[in-house]
Design a protein around this motif. Structure first.
Motif, PDB file in Angstrom:
ATOM      1  N   LYS A 105       0.279  12.414  -2.783  1.00  0.00           N
ATOM      2  CA  LYS A 105       0.383  11.212  -3.619  1.00  0.00           C
ATOM      3  C   LYS A 105       1.785  10.964  -4.174  1.00  0.00           C
ATOM      4  O   LYS A 105       1.985  10.091  -5.007  1.00  0.00           O
ATOM      5  CB  LYS A 105      -0.652  11.220  -4.740  1.00  0.00           C
ATOM      6  CG  LYS A 105      -2.073  11.241  -4.212  1.00  0.00           C
ATOM      7  CD  LYS A 105      -3.085  11.192  -5.313  1.00  0.00           C
ATOM      8  CE  LYS A 105      -4.487  11.254  -4.693  1.00  0.00           C
ATOM      9  NZ  LYS A 105      -5.515  11.345  -5.675  1.00  0.00           N
ATOM     10  N   ARG A 160      -1.566   1.025   6.805  1.00  0.00           N
ATOM     11  CA  ARG A 160      -1.546   1.989   7.897  1.00  0.00           C
ATOM     12  C   ARG A 160      -1.367   3.393   7.355  1.00  0.00           C
ATOM     13  O   ARG A 160      -0.856   3.578   6.257  1.00  0.00           O
ATOM     14  CB  ARG A 160      -0.387   1.665   8.830  1.00  0.00           C
ATOM     15  CG  ARG A 160      -0.356   2.482  10.075  1.00  0.00           C
ATOM     16  CD  ARG A 160       0.550   1.880  11.094  1.00  0.00           C
ATOM     17  NE  ARG A 160       0.368   2.651  12.313  1.00  0.00           N
ATOM     18  CZ  ARG A 160       1.158   2.580  13.344  1.00  0.00           C
ATOM     19  NH1 ARG A 160       2.168   1.754  13.336  1.00  0.00           N
ATOM     20  NH2 ARG A 160       0.944   3.310  14.403  1.00  0.00           N
ATOM     21  N   GLN A 161      -1.796   4.365   8.148  1.00  0.00           N
ATOM     22  CA  GLN A 161      -1.499   5.766   7.884  1.00  0.00           C
ATOM     23  C   GLN A 161      -0.758   6.326   9.087  1.00  0.00           C
ATOM     24  O   GLN A 161      -1.027   5.932  10.226  1.00  0.00           O
ATOM     25  CB  GLN A 161      -2.776   6.566   7.644  1.00  0.00           C
ATOM     26  CG  GLN A 161      -3.441   6.244   6.328  1.00  0.00           C
ATOM     27  CD  GLN A 161      -4.568   7.214   5.997  1.00  0.00           C
ATOM     28  OE1 GLN A 161      -4.707   8.261   6.604  1.00  0.00           O
ATOM     29  NE2 GLN A 161      -5.362   6.853   5.010  1.00  0.00           N
ATOM     30  N   ASN A 204       0.051  13.656   6.455  1.00  0.00           N
ATOM     31  CA  ASN A 204      -0.047  12.215   6.667  1.00  0.00           C
ATOM     32  C   ASN A 204       0.646  11.474   5.539  1.00  0.00           C
ATOM     33  O   ASN A 204       0.786  12.004   4.437  1.00  0.00           O
ATOM     34  CB  ASN A 204      -1.517  11.772   6.710  1.00  0.00           C
ATOM     35  CG  ASN A 204      -2.253  12.366   7.871  1.00  0.00           C
ATOM     36  OD1 ASN A 204      -1.920  12.106   9.010  1.00  0.00           O
ATOM     37  ND2 ASN A 204      -3.255  13.192   7.591  1.00  0.00           N
ATOM     38  N   LEU A 219       2.168   1.278   2.400  1.00  0.00           N
ATOM     39  CA  LEU A 219       1.660   0.279   1.465  1.00  0.00           C
ATOM     40  C   LEU A 219       2.620  -0.897   1.395  1.00  0.00           C
ATOM     41  O   LEU A 219       3.835  -0.706   1.287  1.00  0.00           O
ATOM     42  CB  LEU A 219       1.514   0.891   0.071  1.00  0.00           C
ATOM     43  CG  LEU A 219       0.700   2.183  -0.015  1.00  0.00           C
ATOM     44  CD1 LEU A 219       0.984   2.917  -1.298  1.00  0.00           C
ATOM     45  CD2 LEU A 219      -0.780   1.861   0.098  1.00  0.00           C
ATOM     46  N   ARG A 221       0.783   7.343   3.731  1.00  0.00           N
ATOM     47  CA  ARG A 221       0.176   6.017   3.679  1.00  0.00           C
ATOM     48  C   ARG A 221       1.277   4.985   3.566  1.00  0.00           C
ATOM     49  O   ARG A 221       2.210   5.149   2.787  1.00  0.00           O
ATOM     50  CB  ARG A 221      -0.762   5.909   2.477  1.00  0.00           C
ATOM     51  CG  ARG A 221      -1.900   6.907   2.526  1.00  0.00           C
ATOM     52  CD  ARG A 221      -2.863   6.855   1.346  1.00  0.00           C
ATOM     53  NE  ARG A 221      -2.205   6.524   0.090  1.00  0.00           N
ATOM     54  CZ  ARG A 221      -2.718   5.692  -0.819  1.00  0.00           C
ATOM     55  NH1 ARG A 221      -3.879   5.113  -0.636  1.00  0.00           N
ATOM     56  NH2 ARG A 221      -2.068   5.448  -1.929  1.00  0.00           N
ATOM     57  N   GLU A 226      -2.758  -0.765   1.312  1.00  0.00           N
ATOM     58  CA  GLU A 226      -2.529   0.141   2.435  1.00  0.00           C
ATOM     59  C   GLU A 226      -2.748  -0.605   3.744  1.00  0.00           C
ATOM     60  O   GLU A 226      -3.789  -1.216   3.947  1.00  0.00           O
ATOM     61  CB  GLU A 226      -3.462   1.344   2.358  1.00  0.00           C
ATOM     62  CG  GLU A 226      -3.212   2.338   3.474  1.00  0.00           C
ATOM     63  CD  GLU A 226      -4.078   3.568   3.369  1.00  0.00           C
ATOM     64  OE1 GLU A 226      -4.531   4.043   4.422  1.00  0.00           O
ATOM     65  OE2 GLU A 226      -4.307   4.069   2.245  1.00  0.00           O
TER      66      GLU A 226
END
Length: 70
Positions: free
Chosen positions: A9, A44-45, A29, A33, A31, A42
């Motif tokens: 995060k 895509r990851q 991974n 934003l 994210r 969001e």
């Protein structure tokens, strides 16, 4: 080139900030934003072997189009 480790995060880069770095994800991974109607959404990851920030390699005056969070 150097290795950075981000906690879960943690903000890696912020939309509209000057872009000076290119990133390759080694593990974990992130994210992606983007600001839509004053809210971060969001879109895509990305995971291992993905990359982002490539525009910073070709243009010294580019700004980030998205925020990236670990």
């Amino acid at each position: 080139m150097f290795k950075l480790i981000y906690k879960d995060k943690k903000l890696i880069c912020e939309a509209h900030a000057p872009a000076h770095s290119f990133y390759v994800i080694v593990s974990g991974n992130v994210r992606i934003l983007v600001p839509i109607d004053n809210e971060m959404t969001e879109v895509r990851q990305l995971g291992p072997l993905s990359s982002f920030g490539e525009m910073s390699l070709v243009d010294d005056n580019v700004k980030r189009t998205a925020s990236v969070v670990a």
